[in-house]
Motif scaffolding. Structure first.
Motif, short mmCIF file in Angstrom:
data_model
loop_
_atom_site.label_atom_id
_atom_site.label_comp_id
_atom_site.label_asym_id
_atom_site.label_seq_id
_atom_site.Cartn_x
_atom_site.Cartn_y
_atom_site.Cartn_z
N VAL A 143 48.86 109.22 -36.97
CA VAL A 143 48.04 109.89 -35.96
C VAL A 143 47.38 108.86 -35.05
CG1 VAL A 143 45.99 111.33 -35.58
CG2 VAL A 143 47.67 111.98 -37.32
N VAL A 144 46.81 107.81 -35.63
CA VAL A 144 46.14 106.77 -34.83
C VAL A 144 47.15 106.04 -33.96
CG1 VAL A 144 44.86 104.58 -34.97
CG2 VAL A 144 44.16 106.52 -36.38
N ARG A 173 45.72 116.01 -37.96
CA ARG A 173 44.59 115.39 -37.23
C ARG A 173 43.32 116.21 -37.40
NH1 ARG A 173 44.57 116.19 -31.06
NH2 ARG A 173 43.92 118.18 -31.93
N TYR A 233 39.05 106.53 -32.14
CA TYR A 233 38.96 106.51 -33.60
C TYR A 233 38.23 105.23 -33.95
CZ TYR A 233 42.30 110.31 -33.57
OH TYR A 233 42.91 111.52 -33.37
N PRO A 254 41.19 107.01 -22.70
CA PRO A 254 41.33 107.75 -23.96
C PRO A 254 40.33 108.90 -24.06
CG PRO A 254 41.17 105.39 -24.35
CD PRO A 254 40.86 105.61 -22.91
N GLY A 266 49.80 107.30 -26.75
CA GLY A 266 49.46 108.28 -25.73
C GLY A 266 48.34 107.81 -24.81
N ASP A 267 47.34 107.12 -25.39
CA ASP A 267 46.24 106.59 -24.57
C ASP A 267 46.76 105.56 -23.57
OD1 ASP A 267 44.39 108.12 -25.96
OD2 ASP A 267 43.68 106.46 -27.21
N THR A 312 48.34 108.33 -31.12
CA THR A 312 47.24 108.47 -30.17
C THR A 312 47.12 107.22 -29.30
OG1 THR A 312 46.05 109.95 -31.67
CG2 THR A 312 44.76 108.90 -29.93
N LEU A 371 49.06 117.70 -35.27
CA LEU A 371 47.78 118.22 -34.78
C LEU A 371 47.01 118.90 -35.91
CD1 LEU A 371 48.91 119.64 -31.33
CD2 LEU A 371 47.88 117.42 -31.85
#
Length: 163
Positions: A89-90, A30, A109, A105, A96-97, A93, A27
């Motif tokens: 990170v991407v 990010r 990005y 989302p 997670g999305d 994410t 985090l």
């Protein structure tokens, strides 16, 4: 940083988790990558206790993920090593999305050049994009101790097939 080491693991993922596996670490990265955070106060909006934040930032400096400059007061800048965590990170994410964002989302990005969404992909240097993680096989690399590489070769370790 994790308070536990993975000395028995011969694995670059385990070594990476030593540096960025703590819950605040990615985090912070990010925030530095995509929100322009550089100063200690810029990271405070994450809600991290100041002592934990200070420890993470100093740990990143020691590990070479960030460098501290004091030109205009103390700032923490991502190094090349730190900027390469953008891929992580991407990818995290995107996962997670897909699995944890029932309303869609919360962030996209996008590529600065064309504005299209950026997506993580497994890519073979010869064949191109792979369509499934089952297409990936783990084999010993040059950093694998010979005795473990021999055991891997004997057992022909392959990723489990999904059902």
């Amino acid at each position: 940083m994790l308070g536990k080491t993975y000395d028995r693991e011969v694995c670059s993922a385990a070594r990476a988790l030593e540096l960025v596996g703590e819950r605040w670490s990615l985090l912070i990265v990010r925030k530095a990558l995509y929100a322009g955070a550089r100063r200690f106060g810029d990271f405070r909006s994450l809600g991290i206790a100041t002592n934990v934040l200070a420890g993470r930032l100093e740990g990143f400096v020691e590990a070479g993920i960030m460098e501290r400059t004091d030109v205009n007061g103390p700032e923490y800048l991502l190094t090349e090593q730190g900027r390469e965590l953008a891929t992580v990170v991407v990818a995290l994410t995107a996962w997670g999305d897909r699995w944890l964002a029932p309303d869609g989302p919360p962030v996209h990005y996008t590529h600065t050049g064309c504005g299209d969404d950026v997506t993580p992909r497994l890519v073979c240097g010869t064949c191109g994009v792979l369509h499934d993680a089952d297409e990936v096989h783990a084999r010993p690399g040059p950093g694998m101790p010979a005795e473990i590489a021999a055991r891997m070769a004997q057992s022909e370790i392959v990723p489990p097939r999904s059902t």
